[in-house]
Design a protein around this motif. Structure first.
Motif, mmCIF file in Angstrom:
data_model
loop_
_atom_site.group_PDB
_atom_site.id
_atom_site.type_symbol
_atom_site.label_atom_id
_atom_site.label_comp_id
_atom_site.label_asym_id
_atom_site.label_seq_id
_atom_site.Cartn_x
_atom_site.Cartn_y
_atom_site.Cartn_z
ATOM 1 N N GLN A 94 0.842 -1.178 0.000
ATOM 2 C CA GLN A 94 0.000 0.000 0.000
ATOM 3 C C GLN A 94 0.884 1.236 0.000
ATOM 4 O O GLN A 94 1.947 1.236 0.603
ATOM 5 C CB GLN A 94 -0.915 0.010 1.246
ATOM 6 N N PRO A 95 0.463 2.283 -0.671
ATOM 7 C CA PRO A 95 1.249 3.521 -0.600
ATOM 8 C C PRO A 95 1.227 4.116 0.786
ATOM 9 O O PRO A 95 0.373 3.796 1.614
ATOM 10 C CB PRO A 95 0.551 4.427 -1.626
ATOM 11 N N LEU A 96 2.210 4.957 1.054
ATOM 12 C CA LEU A 96 2.342 5.542 2.380
ATOM 13 C C LEU A 96 1.156 6.429 2.734
ATOM 14 O O LEU A 96 0.837 6.612 3.907
ATOM 15 C CB LEU A 96 3.638 6.359 2.459
ATOM 16 N N THR A 97 0.479 6.999 1.787
ATOM 17 C CA THR A 97 -0.642 7.892 2.075
ATOM 18 C C THR A 97 -1.912 7.147 2.427
ATOM 19 O O THR A 97 -2.870 7.748 2.890
ATOM 20 C CB THR A 97 -0.919 8.776 0.853
ATOM 21 N N GLY A 98 -1.938 5.843 2.193
ATOM 22 C CA GLY A 98 -3.129 5.082 2.482
ATOM 23 C C GLY A 98 -4.134 5.083 1.362
ATOM 24 O O GLY A 98 -5.145 4.390 1.440
ATOM 25 N N ARG A 99 -3.898 5.830 0.326
ATOM 26 C CA ARG A 99 -4.809 5.857 -0.812
ATOM 27 C C ARG A 99 -4.454 4.762 -1.794
ATOM 28 O O ARG A 99 -3.287 4.373 -1.900
ATOM 29 C CB ARG A 99 -4.754 7.216 -1.508
ATOM 30 N N PRO A 100 -5.387 4.243 -2.535
ATOM 31 C CA PRO A 100 -5.069 3.200 -3.523
ATOM 32 C C PRO A 100 -4.204 3.772 -4.635
ATOM 33 O O PRO A 100 -4.359 4.927 -5.047
ATOM 34 C CB PRO A 100 -6.446 2.773 -4.047
ATOM 35 N N ALA A 101 -3.249 2.945 -5.028
ATOM 36 C CA ALA A 101 -2.331 3.384 -6.085
ATOM 37 C C ALA A 101 -3.051 3.390 -7.419
ATOM 38 O O ALA A 101 -3.811 2.482 -7.732
ATOM 39 C CB ALA A 101 -1.128 2.455 -6.153
ATOM 40 N N HIS A 102 -2.817 4.414 -8.189
ATOM 41 C CA HIS A 102 -3.425 4.548 -9.508
ATOM 42 C C HIS A 102 -2.326 4.630 -10.549
ATOM 43 O O HIS A 102 -1.268 5.224 -10.305
ATOM 44 C CB HIS A 102 -4.301 5.806 -9.585
ATOM 45 N N PRO A 103 -2.526 4.059 -11.694
ATOM 46 C CA PRO A 103 -1.512 4.181 -12.750
ATOM 47 C C PRO A 103 -1.431 5.618 -13.218
ATOM 48 O O PRO A 103 -2.402 6.377 -13.138
ATOM 49 C CB PRO A 103 -2.046 3.264 -13.866
ATOM 50 N N PRO A 104 -0.250 6.030 -13.663
ATOM 51 C CA PRO A 104 -0.114 7.413 -14.146
ATOM 52 C C PRO A 104 -0.992 7.656 -15.357
ATOM 53 O O PRO A 104 -1.268 6.761 -16.151
ATOM 54 C CB PRO A 104 1.370 7.518 -14.500
ATOM 55 N N HIS A 105 -1.444 8.875 -15.475
ATOM 56 C CA HIS A 105 -2.310 9.221 -16.592
ATOM 57 C C HIS A 105 -1.513 9.202 -17.892
ATOM 58 O O HIS A 105 -0.422 9.765 -17.963
ATOM 59 C CB HIS A 105 -2.900 10.620 -16.385
ATOM 60 N N PRO A 106 -1.998 8.545 -18.920
ATOM 61 C CA PRO A 106 -1.274 8.550 -20.203
ATOM 62 C C PRO A 106 -1.303 9.934 -20.811
ATOM 63 O O PRO A 106 -2.192 10.746 -20.532
ATOM 64 C CB PRO A 106 -2.084 7.548 -21.059
ATOM 65 N N PRO A 107 -0.304 10.248 -21.610
ATOM 66 C CA PRO A 107 -0.296 11.568 -22.246
ATOM 67 C C PRO A 107 -1.483 11.729 -23.183
ATOM 68 O O PRO A 107 -1.931 10.773 -23.821
ATOM 69 C CB PRO A 107 1.038 11.580 -23.017
ATOM 70 N N ALA A 108 -1.992 12.895 -23.212
ATOM 71 C CA ALA A 108 -3.148 13.174 -24.058
ATOM 72 C C ALA A 108 -2.792 12.987 -25.518
ATOM 73 O O ALA A 108 -1.715 13.380 -25.970
ATOM 74 C CB ALA A 108 -3.648 14.601 -23.815
ATOM 75 N N ALA A 109 -3.712 12.356 -26.248
ATOM 76 C CA ALA A 109 -3.468 12.087 -27.659
ATOM 77 C C ALA A 109 -3.519 13.390 -28.454
ATOM 78 O O ALA A 109 -4.349 14.263 -28.198
ATOM 79 C CB ALA A 109 -4.513 11.091 -28.195
ATOM 80 N N GLY A 110 -2.645 13.494 -29.435
ATOM 81 C CA GLY A 110 -2.632 14.651 -30.310
ATOM 82 C C GLY A 110 -1.887 15.853 -29.779
ATOM 83 O O GLY A 110 -1.858 16.885 -30.438
ATOM 84 N N VAL A 111 -1.290 15.765 -28.593
ATOM 85 C CA VAL A 111 -0.550 16.876 -28.030
ATOM 86 C C VAL A 111 0.845 16.908 -28.644
ATOM 87 O O VAL A 111 1.583 15.921 -28.567
ATOM 88 C CB VAL A 111 -0.476 16.778 -26.494
ATOM 89 N N GLN A 112 1.237 17.993 -29.255
ATOM 90 C CA GLN A 112 2.533 18.131 -29.893
ATOM 91 C C GLN A 112 3.527 18.760 -28.915
ATOM 92 O O GLN A 112 3.156 19.626 -28.124
ATOM 93 C CB GLN A 112 2.433 19.000 -31.148
ATOM 94 N N PRO A 113 4.771 18.313 -28.944
ATOM 95 C CA PRO A 113 5.764 18.942 -28.062
ATOM 96 C C PRO A 113 6.024 20.388 -28.462
ATOM 97 O O PRO A 113 5.766 20.797 -29.603
ATOM 98 C CB PRO A 113 7.010 18.075 -28.272
ATOM 99 N N ILE A 114 6.523 21.155 -27.521
ATOM 100 C CA ILE A 114 6.768 22.566 -27.760
ATOM 101 C C ILE A 114 7.979 22.722 -28.679
ATOM 102 O O ILE A 114 9.015 22.102 -28.472
ATOM 103 C CB ILE A 114 7.007 23.295 -26.431
ATOM 104 N N ARG A 115 7.834 23.555 -29.686
ATOM 105 C CA ARG A 115 8.915 23.787 -30.649
ATOM 106 C C ARG A 115 10.028 24.586 -29.967
ATOM 107 O O ARG A 115 9.767 25.649 -29.382
ATOM 108 C CB ARG A 115 8.384 24.525 -31.858
#
Length: 357
Positions: free
Chosen positions: A196-217
């Motif tokens: 269990q995580p130290l905070t006591g909250r259930p662990a959640h997978p990281p949010h995937p990057p949003a589709a279609g987001v282009q990196p900054i030029r």
């Protein structure tokens, strides 16, 4: 293409052969050009033309000197591009390997005029990029061979380890005196207790990057494109205007010929018509080259990887050419600086990472 595979030692050797041989080839070519007018070289060329097999060509020493000068310039330009492409080949760029293959014949032909072994060194490095295991590394295939088990058959040619491969890291050895830690079987029916995580909250997978987001030029990419657009359009406009004025008023060439003869420049017996035609052709080449560079900057701005590489090569070759021409026209140093800054900006790590995302 997998990026976890280590680079073979053969690839590293080939890349440094290309880079090192290209740098020395550029220096050798310009040194050869600078000594063509000396008495020793002229006597050597006269001796070469008098040898059997060449005495019947009817070629003069001045013509042979011009041929050698052109070949040296071709070798210097191709070697400048290959030095940059060799750096990108070490970073697993398949387009750089293809461009090196296309430049290899120019380096081989131009290398005859430099009287050295550096051109064959560069060509040998390019050939090594197409041999195994480098070919497998560029294709993303596992190139590290498996060692045969003890008591097995003799390894074949395909199973033998790569002599240039880096040493494999050894696995840490366990201390036989330290007891193994028991598994945490403290739950119901001996099931392991979930962490269990130290905070006591259930662990959640990281949010995937949003589709279609282009990196900054990157800002350095924008600066390189702006410098390319400004310098390219300036050169194209100046050369196009000069050609139009020369065609509209042929007397301008007469004045230029008189000025050249007053400075002691040997025009090799060329008349006004020949010089006018040559000037118009050279101006047209510069106009097309400048417009092509501006187009490459547009493609690089829109995140096209091969356009960035070709733009780097174009800026490097044009910078060297302008550096030679600056000896007669010092104001061209501004274009030399622009080409150097463009190459430096496009080779920045953040710019290269932007194209790899």
């Amino acid at each position: 293409m997998s990026s976890s595979s280590p680079r073979p030692g053969q690839t590293t050797l080939a890349g440094w052969l290309i880079i090192g041989g290209s740098v020395v080839l550029v220096l050798t070519a310009w040194q050869r050009i600078s000594t063509l007018h000396t008495l020793e070289v002229q006597e050597e060329l006269q001796r070469v033309l008098s040898e059997p097999g060449l005495d019947g060509l009817g070629m003069s020493v001045s013509t042979l000197s011009e041929v050698i000068r052109v070949l040296c310039m071709v070798a210097a330009g191709a070697a400048t591009a290959s030095a940059i492409l060799g750096f990108h080949a070490l970073r697993r760029s398949t387009s750089a390997r293809l461009a090196l293959t296309l430049l290899a014949p120019l380096i081989a032909v131009g290398g005859f005029a430099t009287a050295g072994f550096f051109a064959p060194m560069v060509v040998a490095g390019v050939v090594m990029l197409w041999l195994r295991p480098t070919r497998d590394w560029f294709a993303g295939r596992p190139w590290t061979p498996q060692r045969p088990e003890r008591g097995g058959s003799t390894p074949t040619r395909e199973e033998r380890p790569d002599p240039f491969a880096p040493p494999a890291p050894e696995a840490p050895r366990a201390d036989p005196r330290s007891p193994a830690a028991p598994p945490p079987y403290e739950g119901v029916y001996g099931a392991p207790v979930p962490e269990q995580p130290l905070t006591g909250r259930p662990a959640h997978p990281p949010h995937p990057p949003a589709a279609g987001v282009q990196p900054i030029r990157p800002g350095r990419l924008i600066a390189a494109c702006v410098i390319t657009w400004v310098s390219s359009l300036t050169v194209a406009g100046a050369m196009g205007l000069a050609a139009l004025l020369l065609l509209a008023d042929p007397s301008l060439m007469d004045q230029a010929i008189a000025d050249a003869e007053g400075q002691g420049v040997d025009l090799q017996g060329l008349g006004r018509d020949e010089l006018t035609a040559a000037t118009v052709v050279i101006s047209a080449v510069f106009v097309v080259w400048s417009l092509a560079a501006a187009g490459l900057a547009i493609l690089a701005y829109r995140r096209v990887e091969w356009a960035r590489i070709v733009l780097i090569i174009s800026a490097a070759v044009s910078g060297l050419l302008m550096l030679v021409m600056a000896l007669m026209a010092p104001f061209l140093v501004v274009l030399v600086a622009a080409a150097a800054v463009t190459c430096a900006l496009l080779l920045r790590p953040e710019v290269a990472a932007y194209f790899r995302r």
